[in-house]
Scaffold this motif. Sequence first.
Motif, short mmCIF file in Angstrom:
data_model
loop_
_atom_site.label_atom_id
_atom_site.label_comp_id
_atom_site.label_asym_id
_atom_site.label_seq_id
_atom_site.Cartn_x
_atom_site.Cartn_y
_atom_site.Cartn_z
N PHE A 30 -2.09 33.64 -20.40
CA PHE A 30 -3.45 34.50 -20.15
C PHE A 30 -4.61 33.93 -20.81
O PHE A 30 -5.73 34.07 -20.03
N GLU A 31 -4.52 33.24 -21.95
CA GLU A 31 -5.75 32.75 -22.46
C GLU A 31 -6.36 31.63 -21.63
O GLU A 31 -7.70 31.50 -21.49
N LEU A 32 -5.37 30.85 -21.09
CA LEU A 32 -5.97 29.83 -20.44
C LEU A 32 -6.28 30.30 -18.90
O LEU A 32 -7.37 29.80 -18.60
N LEU A 33 -5.91 31.19 -18.38
CA LEU A 33 -6.38 31.95 -17.23
C LEU A 33 -7.83 32.44 -17.29
O LEU A 33 -8.77 31.87 -16.42
N ILE A 34 -8.16 33.04 -18.33
CA ILE A 34 -9.37 33.69 -18.64
C ILE A 34 -10.37 32.51 -18.93
O ILE A 34 -11.72 32.31 -18.35
N ALA A 35 -9.92 31.42 -19.79
CA ALA A 35 -10.83 30.19 -19.84
C ALA A 35 -11.25 29.60 -18.67
O ALA A 35 -12.39 29.36 -18.62
N VAL A 36 -10.29 29.31 -17.95
CA VAL A 36 -10.56 28.59 -16.70
C VAL A 36 -11.52 29.33 -15.90
O VAL A 36 -12.60 28.82 -15.32
N LEU A 37 -11.31 30.85 -15.81
CA LEU A 37 -12.11 31.62 -14.96
C LEU A 37 -13.55 31.64 -15.72
O LEU A 37 -14.69 31.57 -14.67
N LEU A 38 -13.76 31.39 -16.76
CA LEU A 38 -14.99 31.49 -17.41
C LEU A 38 -15.72 30.06 -17.24
O LEU A 38 -16.99 30.15 -17.67
N SER A 39 -14.89 29.29 -16.95
CA SER A 39 -15.34 27.76 -17.15
C SER A 39 -16.30 27.38 -15.76
O SER A 39 -16.89 26.23 -15.92
N ALA A 40 -16.29 28.17 -14.93
CA ALA A 40 -17.08 27.65 -13.69
C ALA A 40 -18.56 27.74 -14.04
O ALA A 40 -19.27 28.60 -14.48
N GLN A 41 -19.11 26.22 -13.41
CA GLN A 41 -20.70 26.06 -13.82
C GLN A 41 -20.94 26.29 -15.34
O GLN A 41 -21.97 26.71 -15.79
N ALA A 42 -19.77 25.92 -16.37
CA ALA A 42 -20.07 25.99 -17.77
C ALA A 42 -19.36 24.90 -18.18
O ALA A 42 -18.29 24.38 -17.70
N THR A 43 -19.48 24.31 -19.59
CA THR A 43 -18.84 23.39 -20.31
C THR A 43 -17.74 23.82 -20.88
O THR A 43 -17.61 25.00 -21.28
N ASP A 44 -16.47 23.16 -21.31
CA ASP A 44 -15.53 23.61 -21.97
C ASP A 44 -15.85 23.64 -23.52
O ASP A 44 -15.32 24.74 -23.99
N GLY A 118 -9.48 31.02 -7.84
CA GLY A 118 -9.59 30.47 -6.69
C GLY A 118 -8.30 29.46 -6.81
O GLY A 118 -7.50 29.42 -7.80
N ARG A 119 -7.96 28.61 -6.10
CA ARG A 119 -7.01 27.62 -5.80
C ARG A 119 -7.16 26.60 -6.99
O ARG A 119 -5.90 26.42 -7.59
N LYS A 120 -8.25 26.24 -7.50
CA LYS A 120 -8.13 25.14 -8.57
C LYS A 120 -7.63 26.06 -10.05
O LYS A 120 -6.90 25.25 -10.71
N THR A 121 -8.01 27.08 -10.05
CA THR A 121 -7.70 28.08 -11.40
C THR A 121 -6.31 28.23 -11.25
O THR A 121 -5.70 28.12 -12.47
N ALA A 122 -5.83 28.65 -10.06
CA ALA A 122 -4.22 28.82 -10.00
C ALA A 122 -3.44 27.73 -10.39
O ALA A 122 -2.64 27.90 -11.26
N ASN A 123 -4.03 26.59 -9.73
CA ASN A 123 -3.29 25.27 -10.00
C ASN A 123 -3.22 24.70 -11.48
O ASN A 123 -2.26 24.13 -11.87
N VAL A 124 -4.47 25.02 -12.09
CA VAL A 124 -4.45 24.60 -13.51
C VAL A 124 -3.37 25.52 -14.30
O VAL A 124 -2.94 24.82 -15.30
N VAL A 125 -3.57 26.81 -14.01
CA VAL A 125 -2.63 27.61 -14.87
C VAL A 125 -1.22 27.38 -14.60
O VAL A 125 -0.41 27.26 -15.48
N LEU A 126 -0.74 27.00 -13.33
CA LEU A 126 0.71 26.80 -13.05
C LEU A 126 1.11 25.43 -13.67
O LEU A 126 2.22 25.17 -14.36
N ASN A 127 0.13 24.46 -13.39
CA ASN A 127 0.34 23.16 -13.97
C ASN A 127 0.34 23.21 -15.57
O ASN A 127 1.24 22.49 -16.23
N THR A 128 -0.61 23.41 -16.15
CA THR A 128 -0.67 23.32 -17.55
C THR A 128 -0.42 24.29 -18.48
O THR A 128 0.43 23.97 -19.42
N ALA A 129 -0.42 25.57 -17.98
CA ALA A 129 0.21 26.72 -18.82
C ALA A 129 1.72 26.77 -18.76
O ALA A 129 2.36 26.94 -19.62
N PHE A 130 2.05 26.64 -17.53
CA PHE A 130 3.65 27.01 -17.15
C PHE A 130 4.52 25.48 -16.99
O PHE A 130 5.42 25.48 -16.98
N GLY A 131 3.71 24.47 -16.79
CA GLY A 131 4.35 23.27 -16.80
C GLY A 131 5.21 22.92 -15.22
O GLY A 131 5.89 21.97 -15.03
N TRP A 132 4.50 23.70 -14.29
CA TRP A 132 5.02 23.50 -12.93
C TRP A 132 4.30 22.24 -12.31
O TRP A 132 3.22 22.04 -12.39
#
Length: 219
Positions: A30-44, A118-132
């Motif tokens: 969940f923390e990664l999901l929200i972080a990626v959602l917030l990261s659009a047009q912003a720096t990490d 969006g697709r990018k955020t979903a892929n980041v969460v699945l790959n990085t948070a869940f290891g898929w």
Amino acid sequence: MNKEKRLEILTRLRDDNPHPTTELNFSTPFELLIAVLLSAQATDVGVNKATEKLYAVANTPQAILDLGIEKLKDYIKTIGLFNTKAENTMKTCQMLVDLHSGEVPENREALEALPGVGRKTANVVLNTAFGWLKDNEGRYFLAVDTHIQRLANRTGYAKGKTVEQTEQAIIKNTPRKTEFMYDLHHWFILHGRYICTAKKPKCGACIIEDLCEFKDKAA
């Protein structure tokens, strides 16, 4: 670009950074999901500063709903487009509570149904948070952002006019080696962020310069 060059590019990036990961700070999906959602047009870096304070008081869907949108805005007001992101975050949290028992779903379609995801955020969460690496239908979870699209097209590794076209071209052209498919997103985004930058690529400091097919290399 031929497959031998692509293999060498990935091999060098792997040897230089064997265990890459996102620069967004998180401890739960969940923390990664929200972080990626917030990261659009912003720096990490900017997102991490905001979420460090936010997650200390609210790091679950229900906790953020209890916080309320105005207090949420106070925590993320330093991030670009914070008003829209706050609204999407609240809506996403409500859907997670109502539809998924407060848990982040391990499904791309379910993730993409969340506001602001969006697709990018979903892929980041699945790959990085869940290891898929891919789903049961064999679809790879490869997140492509502007850095990755620029790097792939500029080097000649994969061509695509849109982010999704580039994603599919990268998947098609990448050797089917688990570590390559799993870590390519992080290697490319870090290389694009710090070396192969948009305005002035640092070609002289690039470990794959001799493999890159970009015609206008910088000194």
